[in-house]
Design a protein around this motif. Sequence first.
Motif, PDB file in Angstrom:
ATOM      1  N   ILE A  60       0.837  -1.205   0.000  1.00 55.17           N
ATOM      2  CA  ILE A  60       0.000   0.000   0.000  1.00 55.17           C
ATOM      3  C   ILE A  60       0.874   1.258   0.000  1.00 55.17           C
ATOM      4  O   ILE A  60       0.554   2.248  -0.668  1.00 55.17           O
ATOM      5  N   PHE A  61       1.989   1.215   0.733  1.00 53.14           N
ATOM      6  CA  PHE A  61       2.877   2.378   0.770  1.00 53.14           C
ATOM      7  C   PHE A  61       3.614   2.579  -0.551  1.00 53.14           C
ATOM      8  O   PHE A  61       3.870   3.707  -0.956  1.00 53.14           O
ATOM      9  N   THR A  62       3.991   1.480  -1.196  1.00 56.98           N
ATOM     10  CA  THR A  62       4.787   1.614  -2.415  1.00 56.98           C
ATOM     11  C   THR A  62       3.930   1.796  -3.661  1.00 56.98           C
ATOM     12  O   THR A  62       4.323   2.503  -4.587  1.00 56.98           O
ATOM     13  N   HIS A  63       2.762   1.151  -3.698  1.00 56.53           N
ATOM     14  CA  HIS A  63       1.914   1.230  -4.896  1.00 56.53           C
ATOM     15  C   HIS A  63       0.449   1.467  -4.507  1.00 56.53           C
ATOM     16  O   HIS A  63      -0.410   0.605  -4.753  1.00 56.53           O
ATOM     17  N   PRO A  64       0.138   2.596  -3.896  1.00 56.22           N
ATOM     18  CA  PRO A  64      -1.274   2.861  -3.559  1.00 56.22           C
ATOM     19  C   PRO A  64      -2.100   3.016  -4.840  1.00 56.22           C
ATOM     20  O   PRO A  64      -1.787   3.826  -5.698  1.00 56.22           O
ATOM     21  N   LYS A  65      -3.142   2.211  -4.945  1.00 50.57           N
ATOM     22  CA  LYS A  65      -3.937   2.219  -6.172  1.00 50.57           C
ATOM     23  C   LYS A  65      -5.131   3.163  -6.087  1.00 50.57           C
ATOM     24  O   LYS A  65      -5.572   3.714  -7.090  1.00 50.57           O
ATOM     25  N   SER A  66      -5.685   3.318  -4.905  1.00 53.77           N
ATOM     26  CA  SER A  66      -6.895   4.123  -4.756  1.00 53.77           C
ATOM     27  C   SER A  66      -6.562   5.572  -4.440  1.00 53.77           C
ATOM     28  O   SER A  66      -5.508   5.887  -3.871  1.00 53.77           O
ATOM     29  N   GLU A  67      -7.473   6.447  -4.802  1.00 50.09           N
ATOM     30  CA  GLU A  67      -7.311   7.864  -4.478  1.00 50.09           C
ATOM     31  C   GLU A  67      -7.264   8.069  -2.969  1.00 50.09           C
ATOM     32  O   GLU A  67      -6.522   8.913  -2.465  1.00 50.09           O
TER      33      GLU A  67
END
Length: 333
Positions: free
Chosen positions: A227-234
Motif C-alpha cells: 500500500i505504501f509503495t503502490h497505492p492504487k486508490s485515491e
Amino acid sequence: MIRLKNVSKTYQGKNSVHALTGIDLNIPAGQIYGIIGQSGAGKSTLLRCINMLERPEAGEVWVGDTLMTSLSPKELRAARRRIGMVFQQFNLLNSRTVFGNIAFPLELNGTPGKDVRSRVEELAELVGLADKLQAYPRQLSGGQKQRVGIARALATEPTVLLCDEPTSALDPETTGSVLNLLQEINERLGLTVVLVTHEMAVIQEICHSVAVLDGGTVQEAGPVTEIFTHPKSEAAQRLLQGLLATRFSLPPGHPDGTFIRLTFGANRATQPIISRMVRSHEVEANILFGRIDQMKGSPFGMLLVELRGTPSQKEAALNFLAENQVEVEVLNQ
C-alpha cells in the motif's frame, strides 16, 4: 482468521446513513491489521461489527469458525469473551482502582478470587503497571490509563484484540510506547490485533497489513509495504500524501524539497544507489521512511525521500535513478 462477507450497515433516521456497504475483508490470524480512513469512513463501525456491538443488517461476520451474525444473545456473550476491545477514551471505572478495573471482566465471568488476583498481577506486569495497582484513574497519565484498558481487554485471554483509535488521545511519545506495547503483545501472545486509526504513521509503525476505507467501502487492502509503495486508490494516495505533509516539514533556509517514492527491485534493493546519486549530482536526500521486505525470496525495498537542490540538480538526480532501474514517483512538484 476474521472474515467479513458482503457486510452492510445503515443507521436509520430522518437522514439514513450508509456506514458500510458490501464489505469483504479477510484478516489473517496473528497479524496486526490496520483499518484506516478519514472521519466518517466507517472504520469504527466496521470494528464494532466484528464483536457485534453494531449488528449489520446484511452479510456475515466470522471470527475463526464462529459465525457471529447467527449467534443468540447468550452465545454472543460467550463469544465476546474471546474478543477484547480497547477504546479511544479508555472507558475506565473511576470508582475502581487499577486492580479493580483489570479485574472487572473476570468478576463478571465468575472467576475465583485467587485466580483473579494472579491474573491481574500478571497483566499489570505485562503492561508495566505493577506498581500502580492501588491507584485510581484520576491519578494516572493518559498513557497509563490506556495501558489499564489494554490489560482489562486481555483479562479473559482473548484470541482477538480490537483497538478503536487507541492512541488518538495521546501525545506522540506516549503513542510510541503504547504502540510498542501492542506490538509486544501481538508477538508474545500471538493475538490477532485489529487496529482502527486515521493516521498513516500508526499503520507504518506496527501493522502488517491494512485496509483503506472511504465512504463505507474498502478501497484497497493488502500488505503495508504494498500500500505504501503502490497505492492504487485515491483514498490511499490522499492518506499517504497527508503523512508527508503533516509529519515532515521543510527546514527554513532550504530550497523547497521534492518528495519522491522510490521502489527497488531484487537486483537493486541492496545497492548504494542513493549515496551514489548524492555524490554524483550534489543533491541532499532526506530519507523519511524506508523498508526492505522479502517478496518470494527476493529483497524488495521502498523509500520515501525528500530531495533538495536546484531544479537542474534534482532533474539530473531523477534521471540517474531511472537509468539505474529504480522506479520513481514524484509526490509533489
